[in-house]
Design a protein around this motif. Structure first.
Motif, PDB file in Angstrom:
ATOM      1  N   UNK A 219       0.808  -1.259  -0.086  1.00 21.59           N
ATOM      2  CA  UNK A 219      -0.087  -0.048  -0.034  1.00 21.59           C
ATOM      3  C   UNK A 219       0.696   1.184   0.036  1.00 21.59           C
ATOM      4  N   UNK A 220       1.812   1.266   0.797  1.00 20.17           N
ATOM      5  CA  UNK A 220       2.850   2.490   0.870  1.00 20.17           C
ATOM      6  C   UNK A 220       3.501   2.517  -0.632  1.00 20.17           C
ATOM      7  N   UNK A 221       3.834   1.590  -1.247  1.00 20.26           N
ATOM      8  CA  UNK A 221       4.514   1.423  -2.614  1.00 20.26           C
ATOM      9  C   UNK A 221       3.339   2.390  -3.349  1.00 20.26           C
ATOM     10  N   UNK A 222       2.052   1.792  -3.271  1.00 16.63           N
ATOM     11  CA  UNK A 222       1.100   2.355  -4.191  1.00 16.63           C
ATOM     12  C   UNK A 222       1.042   4.046  -3.900  1.00 16.63           C
ATOM     13  N   UNK A 223       0.909   4.208  -2.552  1.00 14.45           N
ATOM     14  CA  UNK A 223       0.862   5.684  -2.283  1.00 14.45           C
ATOM     15  C   UNK A 223       2.118   6.591  -2.915  1.00 14.45           C
ATOM     16  N   UNK A 224       3.422   5.912  -2.731  1.00 20.08           N
ATOM     17  CA  UNK A 224       4.472   6.628  -3.292  1.00 20.08           C
ATOM     18  C   UNK A 224       4.525   6.760  -4.740  1.00 20.08           C
TER      19      UNK A 224
ATOM     20  N   UNK B 260       2.276   6.548  -6.906  1.00 26.28           N
ATOM     21  CA  UNK B 260       1.060   7.307  -7.653  1.00 26.28           C
ATOM     22  C   UNK B 260       0.877   8.348  -7.019  1.00 26.28           C
ATOM     23  N   UNK B 261       1.828   8.794  -6.375  1.00 25.26           N
ATOM     24  CA  UNK B 261       1.658  10.267  -5.207  1.00 25.26           C
ATOM     25  C   UNK B 261       0.276  10.435  -4.593  1.00 25.26           C
ATOM     26  N   UNK B 262      -0.111   9.312  -4.037  1.00 27.41           N
ATOM     27  CA  UNK B 262      -1.696   9.467  -3.465  1.00 27.41           C
ATOM     28  C   UNK B 262      -1.388   9.964  -2.055  1.00 27.41           C
ATOM     29  N   UNK B 263      -0.780  11.131  -1.864  1.00 27.17           N
ATOM     30  CA  UNK B 263      -0.798  11.604  -0.535  1.00 27.17           C
ATOM     31  C   UNK B 263      -0.931  13.208  -0.647  1.00 27.17           C
ATOM     32  N   UNK B 264      -1.225  13.685   0.438  1.00 29.34           N
ATOM     33  CA  UNK B 264      -1.072  15.294   0.436  1.00 29.34           C
ATOM     34  C   UNK B 264       0.239  15.959   0.047  1.00 29.34           C
ATOM     35  N   UNK B 265       0.192  16.978  -0.786  1.00 30.49           N
ATOM     36  CA  UNK B 265       1.418  17.659  -1.245  1.00 30.49           C
ATOM     37  C   UNK B 265       2.485  17.081  -2.269  1.00 30.49           C
ATOM     38  N   UNK B 266       1.699  15.858  -2.857  1.00 30.83           N
ATOM     39  CA  UNK B 266       2.776  15.192  -3.632  1.00 30.83           C
ATOM     40  C   UNK B 266       2.560  15.761  -5.289  1.00 30.83           C
ATOM     41  N   UNK B 267       2.112  16.594  -5.493  1.00 33.09           N
ATOM     42  CA  UNK B 267       1.999  17.358  -6.781  1.00 33.09           C
ATOM     43  C   UNK B 267       3.459  17.957  -6.818  1.00 33.09           C
ATOM     44  N   UNK B 268       3.969  18.086  -8.229  1.00 34.11           N
ATOM     45  CA  UNK B 268       5.114  18.776  -8.252  1.00 34.11           C
ATOM     46  C   UNK B 268       5.620  20.068  -7.798  1.00 34.11           C
ATOM     47  N   UNK B 269       4.354  20.872  -7.316  1.00 34.34           N
ATOM     48  CA  UNK B 269       4.599  22.110  -6.996  1.00 34.34           C
ATOM     49  C   UNK B 269       4.127  22.121  -5.295  1.00 34.34           C
TER      50      UNK B 269
ATOM     51  N   UNK C 114      22.693  10.232   8.167  1.00 39.71           N
ATOM     52  CA  UNK C 114      21.349  10.289   8.520  1.00 39.71           C
ATOM     53  C   UNK C 114      20.400  10.342   7.088  1.00 39.71           C
ATOM     54  N   UNK C 115      19.743   9.559   7.032  1.00 38.46           N
ATOM     55  CA  UNK C 115      18.760   9.326   5.826  1.00 38.46           C
ATOM     56  C   UNK C 115      17.549  10.351   6.106  1.00 38.46           C
ATOM     57  N   UNK C 116      17.237  11.134   5.270  1.00 37.39           N
ATOM     58  CA  UNK C 116      15.923  11.842   5.565  1.00 37.39           C
ATOM     59  C   UNK C 116      14.598  10.962   5.515  1.00 37.39           C
ATOM     60  N   UNK C 117      13.564  11.093   6.281  1.00 35.92           N
ATOM     61  CA  UNK C 117      12.596  10.207   6.389  1.00 35.92           C
ATOM     62  C   UNK C 117      11.382  11.038   6.079  1.00 35.92           C
ATOM     63  N   UNK C 118      10.609  10.266   5.469  1.00 38.63           N
ATOM     64  CA  UNK C 118       9.138  10.992   5.036  1.00 38.63           C
ATOM     65  C   UNK C 118       8.050   9.991   5.622  1.00 38.63           C
ATOM     66  N   UNK C 119       7.345  10.721   6.482  1.00 38.81           N
ATOM     67  CA  UNK C 119       6.421   9.813   7.282  1.00 38.81           C
ATOM     68  C   UNK C 119       5.026  10.041   6.516  1.00 38.81           C
ATOM     69  N   UNK C 120       4.237   9.134   5.990  1.00 34.00           N
ATOM     70  CA  UNK C 120       3.026   9.226   5.075  1.00 34.00           C
ATOM     71  C   UNK C 120       1.915   9.141   6.159  1.00 34.00           C
ATOM     72  N   UNK C 121       1.906   8.575   7.301  1.00 37.41           N
ATOM     73  CA  UNK C 121       0.694   8.310   8.098  1.00 37.41           C
ATOM     74  C   UNK C 121      -0.317   9.603   8.224  1.00 37.41           C
ATOM     75  N   UNK C 122       0.423  10.802   8.439  1.00 34.69           N
ATOM     76  CA  UNK C 122      -0.419  11.762   8.493  1.00 34.69           C
ATOM     77  C   UNK C 122      -0.712  12.709   7.087  1.00 34.69           C
ATOM     78  N   UNK C 123      -0.401  12.152   6.067  1.00 31.97           N
ATOM     79  CA  UNK C 123      -0.576  12.849   4.860  1.00 31.97           C
ATOM     80  C   UNK C 123      -1.382  12.025   3.818  1.00 31.97           C
ATOM     81  N   UNK C 124      -1.982  11.016   4.335  1.00 25.30           N
ATOM     82  CA  UNK C 124      -2.944  10.141   3.449  1.00 25.30           C
ATOM     83  C   UNK C 124      -4.409  10.656   4.044  1.00 25.30           C
TER      84      UNK C 124
END
Length: 437
Positions: free
Chosen positions: A5-10, A12-21, A106-116
């Motif tokens: 599901x996370x693969x899908x979200x990433x 196809x950019x199915x999360x808030x603010x995922x557009x190029x802008x 340190x590798x930057x981390x993006x958390x999706x739980x609050x952006x779906x």
């Protein structure tokens, strides 16, 4: 929640603010802009290759790894694996620890739980976590799938299935050092064996070199004798006259061409209808090659179902007109290949061979093969019949083959997020939810 599901979200950019802008905030509160999510990798290594991401003012190009929890990075020991040295972003659902690469950076981390959105989560659960289905996850909504999207996906599914069959053809071609005629014989033989005796017929076609098949096919009765003998179906001392002649001819052929002792897989009769008994099918296979010395070129030249039906419509030799098994005669009956049986040959043998041969010659025959598949009636089996109860579609072999691919490679494996129908329904669930609210 599954990682797919996370693969899908990433992807196809199915999360808030995922557009190029749009801008996202990482765990370190730095701005992140997704330029390109990268290409999905189904093999070993990072989940997405060649992503482009702007973190703060810096544009990064590299790989993205996806996990349910940040700590899965260490659980899978990625910090020790050089394949993950170029990971520029860690995408997770739950951030439970900091993650460092092999260089201790340190590798930057993006958390999706609050952006779906809640609607996205609800649609995911409705499709993949519902337990009320009996056949496929989306059976209650399958009929609502957009017709144009459905047909586009059906065509793609068919070619996915065809490519798998083509790979088998190419494997046989390598085995016989480029002899296309031998590949046709091997492929047809396996289909003559049906499901029960497929392996036995496939072995039979391999232990007799096609050069010998070609020679024996020019002499009436000789190829049938050789095939029956190599199939271990001729008794040591046959009672009837014709089996006696076949036995005599077989022993001569075996000695002359130094054939092996025969197949290891015994021919089976259990659960077979009499028309599919191995003696009947061996006889029909032999007759096909007696009647057509240039069968491969004829099959490649034929473009329509009617041409192929006429070409492949053969009967048994005379003995099998009064027998289903040795020593048990019955009233005379002509035993021709049925239209449905020939259609199986066209679908599983002729079309994959045509496609592989055209590719080797640099020819484009996709539309021709699609037309041919559309001219063949819908196959009858439990999977296709159940799909018929869920949705109306064209009753042709293109759809039945595609639906078999859909069921076995997507539905049965819960690969809804990789399925165009699944993606459509998730979007539809979200739209319907928004309309209601």
């Amino acid at each position: 929640m599954k990682e797919a599901f996370l693969h899908y979200l990433w992807q196809f950019r199915k999360f808030e603010g995922a557009t190029s802008s749009g801008l996202l905030l990482s765990d370190e509160q730095r701005s992140i802009q997704v330029i390109h999510p990268g290409g999905y990798n189904a093999l070993a290594g990072p989940d997405f290759f060649n992503a482009q991401i702007r973190i703060g003012e810096q544009l990064w190009a590299g790989n993205v790894e996806v996990h349910l929890k940040s700590s899965d990075w260490y659980l899978h020991r990625h910090e020790r694996d050089q394949a993950y040295s170029n990971v520029i972003l860690h995408v997770v659902w739950e951030d439970d620890c900091e993650v460092f690469d092999a260089a201790n950076l340190l590798i930057p981390t993006l958390v999706l739980s609050d952006k779906v959105s809640p609607q996205m989560l609800q649609s995911y659960k409705a499709l993949l976590e519902a337990k009320s289905y009996r056949f496929i996850n989306c059976e209650s909504d399958f009929a609502e799938v957009d017709a144009a999207l459905f047909e586009h996906w059906i065509e793609r599914l068919y070619f996915d299935r065809l490519e798998r069959k083509v790979s088998l053809v190419l494997g046989k071609l390598e085995l016989v050092t480029g002899d296309w005629e031998a590949v046709l014989f091997m492929t047809l033989a396996r289909n003559f064996g049906t499901v029960i005796n497929a392996d036995a017929f496939a072995e039979l076609a391999q232990i007799i070199p096609f050069s010998i098949v070609r020679k024996l096919g020019q002499q009436p009765g000789q190829l049938e004798a050789a095939l029956l003998g190599q199939a271990q179906m001729l008794a040591d001392d046959p009672i009837e006259q014709q089996p006696k002649l076949w036995k005599k001819d077989y022993l001569y052929i075996k000695h002359k061409f130094e054939l092996s002792e025969g197949i290891r897989y015994p021919m089976q009769f259990f659960k077979l209808r009499p028309p599919n008994f191995p003696g009947i099918r061996i006889s029909q296979l032999a007759q096909l090659y007696e009647q057509h010395q240039d069968l491969f070129s004829k099959c490649m030249a034929a473009q329509t179902r009617s041409e192929l039906q006429k070409l492949l419509k053969v009967s048994t030799s005379t003995y099998w007109e009064t027998h289903y098994t040795f020593g048990k005669p019955h009233k005379p009956r002509i035993k021709k290949l049925s239209d449905a049986f020939i259609d199986v040959f066209i679908i599983n043998s002729i079309i994959p061979l045509k496609f592989a041969y055209a590719q080797a010659k640099g020819l484009d025959v996709q539309e021709q093969l699609l037309d041919l598949m559309r001219s063949i009636p819908l196959e009858k089996n439990s999977i296709v019949s159940t799909f018929e109860k869920l949705k109306t579609f064209e009753r042709d072999a293109l759809h039945s083959q595609a639906l078999l691919q859909l069921k076995r490679e997507y539905c049965d494996l819960n690969q809804c997020l990789k399925c165009e129908i699944g993606n459509y329904l998730i979007s539809k669930y979200i739209f319907d939810s928004n309309q209601e609210s």
